[in-house]
Design an enzyme around this catalytic site. Structure first.
Site, PDB file in Angstrom:
ATOM      1  N   LEU A  18       0.820  -1.210   0.000  1.00 54.84           N
ATOM      2  CA  LEU A  18       0.000   0.000   0.000  1.00 54.84           C
ATOM      3  C   LEU A  18       0.855   1.262   0.000  1.00 54.84           C
ATOM      4  CD1 LEU A  18      -2.752  -1.074   2.570  1.00 54.84           C
ATOM      5  CD2 LEU A  18      -2.997  -0.867   0.088  1.00 54.84           C
ATOM      6  N   SER A  19       2.164   1.094  -0.072  1.00 57.87           N
ATOM      7  CA  SER A  19       3.041   2.263  -0.067  1.00 57.87           C
ATOM      8  C   SER A  19       2.761   3.245  -1.210  1.00 57.87           C
ATOM      9  CB  SER A  19       4.506   1.820  -0.105  1.00 57.87           C
ATOM     10  OG  SER A  19       4.866   1.191   1.110  1.00 57.87           O
ATOM     11  N   LYS A  68      16.164  -5.686   2.903  1.00 53.23           N
ATOM     12  CA  LYS A  68      16.636  -4.610   3.793  1.00 53.23           C
ATOM     13  C   LYS A  68      18.131  -4.693   4.098  1.00 53.23           C
ATOM     14  CE  LYS A  68      12.123  -3.745   5.873  1.00 53.23           C
ATOM     15  NZ  LYS A  68      11.343  -3.567   7.118  1.00 53.23           N
ATOM     16  N   ASN A  89      15.445   0.318   5.336  1.00 57.77           N
ATOM     17  CA  ASN A  89      14.197   0.276   4.574  1.00 57.77           C
ATOM     18  C   ASN A  89      14.071   1.481   3.656  1.00 57.77           C
ATOM     19  OD1 ASN A  89      13.579   2.324   6.460  1.00 57.77           O
ATOM     20  ND2 ASN A  89      11.406   1.775   6.454  1.00 57.77           N
ATOM     21  N   ALA A 129      12.065 -13.238  16.340  1.00 60.55           N
ATOM     22  CA  ALA A 129      13.457 -12.779  16.304  1.00 60.55           C
ATOM     23  C   ALA A 129      13.969 -12.628  14.879  1.00 60.55           C
ATOM     24  CB  ALA A 129      14.341 -13.752  17.081  1.00 60.55           C
TER      25      ALA A 129
END
Length: 274
Positions: A18-19, A68, A89, A129
Site C-alpha cells: 500500500l506504499s 533490507k 528500509n 526474532a
C-alpha cells in the site's frame, strides 16, 4: 519543484504493498506534480543491479522484505540507526548521485508507541526474532528501555540479535516460544511473527489492561492476538500505523518537504476499506 522525479517500493512479493497509495497521495496534497511512486518486484539478489541501473530522476526507494540488508550493503553511506540495526528500509539519492541508507521503521515504531501512551523506560517483550525484531530493539532503546525480552522459536535466532542489542545499548533476554504467554505482562508487547504464528498465544495470555500491544501485521485485522488484547482493555496499534509513520519519514527524505500526513493517512484508510 520542476522535472520528473520517481520513487518506488522494492520487495518480493510486492503487489500487495500500500506504499504507492500513501506516497502518491502525499505528492498530490503537497503539489508535487512531477512526482510518481510505483512498486517494483525485486528479490534480494537483484537489488544491487537494479539500484545501479536507476537514472538521475530517481529520488528514493522504500525497501521491504527480503531486501533490507542488501539495501544497507549497496548504500554509499548510512545513518547510525541503519548501521546499528544492520538493515535499511530507505535509500535516498543524494545530489552527487550516491545513495544514503536509513531505517525509518525505528523512528516509526517509536512514534506509534509513544502515541499509544508508552512511557520512557517501559518494559518490552518482542515476539519473534526475525528481521523486524532488529528494528524493535532499536525502537526499544529509543523509548528508554534498558532490557528487552525476545521470545523466539529458535534459540539461534536470538543469538543473531545480540550484536544489534549491543549496538543500540539494550540488554537482551532470550526466552523460548513455550514461554510466550508468560512474558506478555510487559508494558509493551511487540509481535513481529508471521500471520498465524501468535494465534495460539492469544488465548493463553492473561492480559494486563495497562499493556500496549503492537502487532506488526495488518491483514487480516484484527489478528486474534490484537482482538484478545483489545478485549482485555489494552491499547492496540497495528502494522498499518507503522506503515504510515515510516512512510512519512521516507516522504520527507525523498522530497525535502513536510509530509501532508492527514492526506496520506486518509488515502491509506480509504484503500483499506475497499
Amino acid at each position: 519543484m520542476a522535472g520528473r522525479r520517481r520513487a518506488a517500493v522494492l520487495g518480493k512479493p510486492i503487489a500487495h504493498s500500500l506504499s504507492p497509495v500513501i506516497h502518491n497521495a502525499g505528492y498530490a496534497a503537497a503539489g508535487l506534480t512531477g512526482w510518481s511512486y510505483t512498486r517494483i518486484e525485486c528479490a534480494e539478489s537483484e537489488l544491487p543491479g537494479l539500484v545501479a541501473g536507476l537514472g538521475p530522476e530517481w529520488a528514493g526507494l522504500s525497501v521491504t522484505m527480503p531486501g533490507k540488508e542488501a539495501a544497507l550493503a549497496v548504500a554509499d553511506a548510512a545513518s547510525p540507526v541503519a548501521t546499528a540495526v544492520g538493515a535499511a528500509n530507505t535509500l535516498v539519492r543524494r545530489p552527487d548521485g550516491s545513495w544514503y541508507a536509513d531505517n525509518t521503521d525505528v523512528a516509526g515504531m517509536v512514534e506509534v508507541l509513544t502515541g499509544a501512551g508508552v512511557r520512557p523506560g517501559a518494559s518490552v517483550t518482542v515476539l519473534g526474532a526475525g528481521g523486524t525484531a532488529r528494528a524493535t530493539l532499536a525502537a526499544a532503546a529509543g523509548l528508554g528501555a534498558r532490557e528487552v525480552t525476545v521470545v523466539a522459536r529458535r534459540p539461534e535466532a536470538v543469538a543473531e540479535l545480540r550484536p544489534v542489542a549491543e549496538a543500540v545499548g539494550v540488554r537482551l533476554i532470550g526466552a523460548g516460544w513455550a514461554e510466550a504467554a508468560g512474558h506478555a505482562g510487559a508494558d509493551v508487547v511487540i509481535s513481529t511473527v508471521p500471520k498465524g504464528v501468535a494465534d495460539p498465544v492469544a488465548v493463553e495470555v492473561a492480559w494486563r489492561a495497562g499493556t500496549v500491544l503492537f502487532d506488526a501485521l495488518y491483514d487480516p485485522w484484527p489478528t486474534p492476538l490484537a482482538a484478545a488484547a483489545a478485549a482485555a482493555g489494552c491499547r492496540v496499534v497495528s502494522g498499518l500505523d507503522l506503515l504510515l509513520a515510516q512512510a512519512v519519514g521516507q516522504f520527507e527524505q525523498f522530497t525535502g518537504v513536510a509530509a501532508p500526513r492527514e492526506a496520506m493517512a486518509a488515502a491509506l484508510a480509504a484503500a483499506r476499506e475497499r
